[in-house]
Design a protein around this motif. Structure first.
Motif, PDB file in Angstrom:
ATOM      1  N   LEU A  79       0.846  -1.200   0.000  1.00 53.50           N
ATOM      2  CA  LEU A  79       0.000   0.000   0.000  1.00 53.50           C
ATOM      3  C   LEU A  79       0.877   1.244   0.000  1.00 53.50           C
ATOM      4  N   THR A  80       0.541   2.198  -0.834  1.00 53.34           N
ATOM      5  CA  THR A  80       1.315   3.443  -0.902  1.00 53.34           C
ATOM      6  C   THR A  80       0.343   4.628  -0.865  1.00 53.34           C
ATOM      7  N   PRO A  81       0.828   5.798  -0.470  1.00 54.35           N
ATOM      8  CA  PRO A  81      -0.086   6.942  -0.390  1.00 54.35           C
ATOM      9  C   PRO A  81      -0.439   7.536  -1.751  1.00 54.35           C
ATOM     10  N   THR A  82       0.497   7.572  -2.670  1.00 55.30           N
ATOM     11  CA  THR A  82       0.241   8.299  -3.925  1.00 55.30           C
ATOM     12  C   THR A  82       0.347   7.393  -5.133  1.00 55.30           C
ATOM     13  N   ARG A  83      -0.266   7.895  -6.201  1.00 55.13           N
ATOM     14  CA  ARG A  83      -0.228   7.159  -7.471  1.00 55.13           C
ATOM     15  C   ARG A  83       1.208   7.030  -7.966  1.00 55.13           C
ATOM     16  N   GLU A  84       1.943   8.134  -7.854  1.00 54.53           N
ATOM     17  CA  GLU A  84       3.316   8.116  -8.376  1.00 54.53           C
ATOM     18  C   GLU A  84       4.160   7.080  -7.646  1.00 54.53           C
ATOM     19  N   VAL A  89       6.964   1.947  -7.332  1.00 51.74           N
ATOM     20  CA  VAL A  89       7.214   0.693  -6.617  1.00 51.74           C
ATOM     21  C   VAL A  89       6.917  -0.479  -7.548  1.00 51.74           C
ATOM     22  N   GLY A  90       5.809  -0.382  -8.300  1.00 51.62           N
ATOM     23  CA  GLY A  90       5.453  -1.455  -9.238  1.00 51.62           C
ATOM     24  C   GLY A  90       6.558  -1.677 -10.260  1.00 51.62           C
ATOM     25  N   GLU A  91       7.095  -0.569 -10.733  1.00 53.65           N
ATOM     26  CA  GLU A  91       8.181  -0.650 -11.718  1.00 53.65           C
ATOM     27  C   GLU A  91       9.407  -1.340 -11.111  1.00 53.65           C
ATOM     28  N   SER A  92       9.730  -0.958  -9.878  1.00 58.83           N
ATOM     29  CA  SER A  92      10.898  -1.566  -9.228  1.00 58.83           C
ATOM     30  C   SER A  92      10.683  -3.064  -9.025  1.00 58.83           C
ATOM     31  N   VAL A  93       9.492  -3.443  -8.568  1.00 58.54           N
ATOM     32  CA  VAL A  93       9.232  -4.867  -8.327  1.00 58.54           C
ATOM     33  C   VAL A  93       9.385  -5.631  -9.645  1.00 58.54           C
ATOM     34  N   GLY A  94       8.858  -5.066 -10.720  1.00 59.64           N
ATOM     35  CA  GLY A  94       8.982  -5.714 -12.029  1.00 59.64           C
ATOM     36  C   GLY A  94      10.441  -5.866 -12.431  1.00 59.64           C
ATOM     37  N   LYS A  95      11.208  -4.809 -12.182  1.00 58.44           N
ATOM     38  CA  LYS A  95      12.632  -4.814 -12.550  1.00 58.44           C
ATOM     39  C   LYS A  95      13.404  -5.868 -11.743  1.00 58.44           C
ATOM     40  N   THR A 152       2.348 -11.291   2.700  1.00 61.38           N
ATOM     41  CA  THR A 152       3.116 -10.153   3.193  1.00 61.38           C
ATOM     42  C   THR A 152       2.392  -8.849   2.872  1.00 61.38           C
ATOM     43  N   LEU A 153       2.273  -8.009   3.885  1.00 65.72           N
ATOM     44  CA  LEU A 153       1.689  -6.675   3.713  1.00 65.72           C
ATOM     45  C   LEU A 153       2.801  -5.652   3.891  1.00 65.72           C
ATOM     46  N   VAL A 154       2.902  -4.701   2.958  1.00 64.93           N
ATOM     47  CA  VAL A 154       3.863  -3.607   3.116  1.00 64.93           C
ATOM     48  C   VAL A 154       3.082  -2.300   3.190  1.00 64.93           C
ATOM     49  N   LEU A 155       3.321  -1.525   4.227  1.00 68.36           N
ATOM     50  CA  LEU A 155       2.772  -0.173   4.279  1.00 68.36           C
ATOM     51  C   LEU A 155       3.933   0.767   3.992  1.00 68.36           C
ATOM     52  N   ASP A 156       3.933   1.341   2.810  1.00 67.45           N
ATOM     53  CA  ASP A 156       5.043   2.196   2.402  1.00 67.45           C
ATOM     54  C   ASP A 156       4.650   3.646   2.659  1.00 67.45           C
ATOM     55  N   GLU A 157       5.566   4.415   3.243  1.00 68.46           N
ATOM     56  CA  GLU A 157       5.273   5.808   3.609  1.00 68.46           C
ATOM     57  C   GLU A 157       3.995   5.876   4.442  1.00 68.46           C
ATOM     58  N   ALA A 158       4.005   5.080   5.495  1.00 69.98           N
ATOM     59  CA  ALA A 158       2.815   4.986   6.350  1.00 69.98           C
ATOM     60  C   ALA A 158       2.439   6.352   6.924  1.00 69.98           C
ATOM     61  N   ASP A 159       3.422   7.155   7.287  1.00 69.11           N
ATOM     62  CA  ASP A 159       3.095   8.463   7.876  1.00 69.11           C
ATOM     63  C   ASP A 159       2.319   9.319   6.889  1.00 69.11           C
ATOM     64  N   ARG A 160       2.728   9.254   5.637  1.00 71.51           N
ATOM     65  CA  ARG A 160       2.028  10.065   4.642  1.00 71.51           C
ATOM     66  C   ARG A 160       0.615   9.529   4.385  1.00 71.51           C
ATOM     67  N   MET A 161       0.466   8.226   4.452  1.00 70.52           N
ATOM     68  CA  MET A 161      -0.885   7.678   4.272  1.00 70.52           C
ATOM     69  C   MET A 161      -1.810   8.185   5.386  1.00 70.52           C
ATOM     70  N   ALA A 306       4.704  15.424  -4.665  1.00 74.52           N
ATOM     71  CA  ALA A 306       6.132  15.189  -4.879  1.00 74.52           C
ATOM     72  C   ALA A 306       6.676  14.055  -4.034  1.00 74.52           C
ATOM     73  N   ARG A 307       5.949  13.771  -2.958  1.00 79.80           N
ATOM     74  CA  ARG A 307       6.434  12.753  -2.027  1.00 79.80           C
ATOM     75  C   ARG A 307       6.626  11.415  -2.746  1.00 79.80           C
ATOM     76  N   GLY A 308       7.778  10.842  -2.583  1.00 81.17           N
ATOM     77  CA  GLY A 308       7.975   9.513  -3.149  1.00 81.17           C
ATOM     78  C   GLY A 308       8.462   9.503  -4.586  1.00 81.17           C
ATOM     79  N   ILE A 309       8.475  10.662  -5.218  1.00 73.46           N
ATOM     80  CA  ILE A 309       8.950  10.659  -6.604  1.00 73.46           C
ATOM     81  C   ILE A 309      10.468  10.559  -6.593  1.00 73.46           C
ATOM     82  N   ASP A 310      10.973   9.683  -7.393  1.00 75.24           N
ATOM     83  CA  ASP A 310      12.422   9.515  -7.441  1.00 75.24           C
ATOM     84  C   ASP A 310      12.951  10.177  -8.711  1.00 75.24           C
TER      85      ASP A 310
END
Ligand code: AMP
Length: 420
Positions: A79-84, A89-95, A152-161, A306-310
């Protein structure tokens, strides 16, 4: 210590080599063995630390050990807070999973785009689902996603969520998961709300905190230009042209402010685009792509967008307005700092914002250099001397104390090696 000693399988090591990573980042060194060992994790980390690979690699290792054939239930939910961030993350997992056999299927779902294509894509089953909470609940209510086999559950950037008001959605989602599962929580800060969330969610978690220093002090040169509010846009145009800045990320506090500034910049032939929550997903994606490719010189963003954009190798970050929450300042300036070189974080500060400036200085434990640019001097009296550096204590122990952000790559050798 090289990646090969961490216990990851050969196809993953190959993907790591393909990505050009030679040394694990501090967070990866700690997170990978912990996740491989099946533990729950509570990690203080923000974007730029290499956290995504820190959880994605060991998760992929674990789930690739057992195949479900064609019957593919969701086994990993991120789970992530933003679309970006979800897309990234999806791209990284695929890679990272590119060389696994059989191939795992990863899907990314988020709001703001049509739901039907997402329902179609989920129909054939997915192994790893990356989602923003609201859209995931919509998909579940339409029977397009089931979570009863999540391992497995991942809460990514939980504070922002939590900042974005997703707590109820997150709790609803957690209630749909099997009781026995692995939970990984990543957060840049640890507020009382985050602590509350971890109770009952994490079981004997391994706690990871990369050296609790922050980006602010070292590799990022920070300057506050004292200027009248009404002169800020002109000063920004002046700085961009005068200093020949080619790629600048500018933060505004409001979506409206981001739009207005973007218009002003474009009027004086500085190619700019805005990225914020009111923009369509298509507009956000193309603005980001144009900025990364160097076609757009200035990306004007709100904190949430902008949060999370690399974005790699960003030389300049400008705070057109100071953030109201001082920890956002640290997130913002964490976007600058070239590989091995100092990045520059410029803040345009009008006298109405001096109190925010002082709060930021208190959080980072340092004073920020104040300067004025000839022709744009602030007409109000200069602020009093900055306070003596104060080292903040551990984050979140006392809600009255400023929260300290997690360490960031800009502080580590890793950042230098990584070329991120
Ligand atoms: P993250 O904090 O997960 O958003 O990652 C930040 C950036 O660091 C991404 O561009 C990654 O591709 C990159 N990265 C992650 N791990 C490593 C590593 N061990 N070496 C070099 N770059 C890395």
């Amino acid at each position: 210590m090289p990646f090969s000693t961490l216990g990851l399988s050969a196809p993953l090591l190959r993907a790591i080599a393909d990505a050009g990573y030679t040394t694990p980042s501090p967070i990866q060194l700690q997170a990978i063995p912990a996740v491989l060992g099946g533990h729950d994790l509570l990690a203080a980390a923000q974007t730029g630390t290499g956290k995504t690979a820190g959880f994605a690699l060991p998760i992929l290792h674990r789930i690739s050990q057992k195949s479900y054939g064609n019957n593919r239930p969701v086994r990993v939910l991120i789970l992530t807070p933003t679309r970006e961030l979800a897309a990234q993350v999806g791209e990284s997992v695929g890679k990272y999973g590119a060389h696994l056999h059989p191939r795992l299927k990863t899907e990314v779902v988020f709001g703001g785009v049509k739901i039907n294509p997402q329902m179609m894509r989920l129909r054939g089953g997915v192994d790893v689902l990356v989602a923003t909470p609201g859209r995931l609940l919509d998909l579940i209510s339409q029977n397009a996603a089931k979570l009863d086999k999540v391992e497995t559950l991942v809460l990514d950037e939980a504070d922002r969520m939590l900042d974005m008001g997703f707590i109820r959605d997150i709790r609803k989602i957690i209630a749909l998961l099997p009781k026995k599962r692995q939970n990984l929580l990543f957060s840049a800060t640890f507020s009382d709300d985050i602590r509350k969330l971890t109770i009952g969610l994490l079981v004997n978690p391994i706690k990871i905190e990369v050296a609790p220093r922050n980006t602010a002090a070292e590799l990022v040169e920070q300057i506050a230009y004292l200027v009248n509010k009404t002169d800020k846009a002109k000063l920004l145009c002046h700085l961009i042209k005068e200093k020949d800045w080619r790629q600048v990320l500018v933060f505004t506090t409001t979506k409206h402010g981001a739009n207005r500034l973007t218009e002003k910049l474009n009027k004086v032939d500085i190619k700019a685009a805005a990225i914020h929550g009111n923009k369509s997903q298509g507009a956000r994606t193309s603005a980001l792509a144009g900025f990364k490719a160097g076609e757009i010189r200035v990306l004007v963003a709100t904190d949430v967008a902008a949060r999370g954009i690399d974005i790699a190798l960003l030389p300049h970050v400008v705070n057109f307005e100071l953030p109201r929450a001082p920890e956002d300042y640290v997130h913002r300036i964490g976007r600058t700092g070239r590989a091995g070189e100092a990045g520059q974080a410029i803040s345009l500060v009008s006298h109405e914002e001096y109190s925010f400036l002082r709060l930021i200085e208190k959080l980072i434990g340092n004073s920020i250099k104040r300067e004025q640019i000839a022709g744009f001097e602030a007409s109000e009296i200069a602020p009093p001397e900055p306070p003596k550096p104060v080292r903040s204590t551990r984050p979140g122990r006392n809600s009255n104390q400023p929260r300290k952000p997690a360490a960031n790559l800009t502080n580590s050798r890793f950042r230098t090696n990584a070329g991120v």
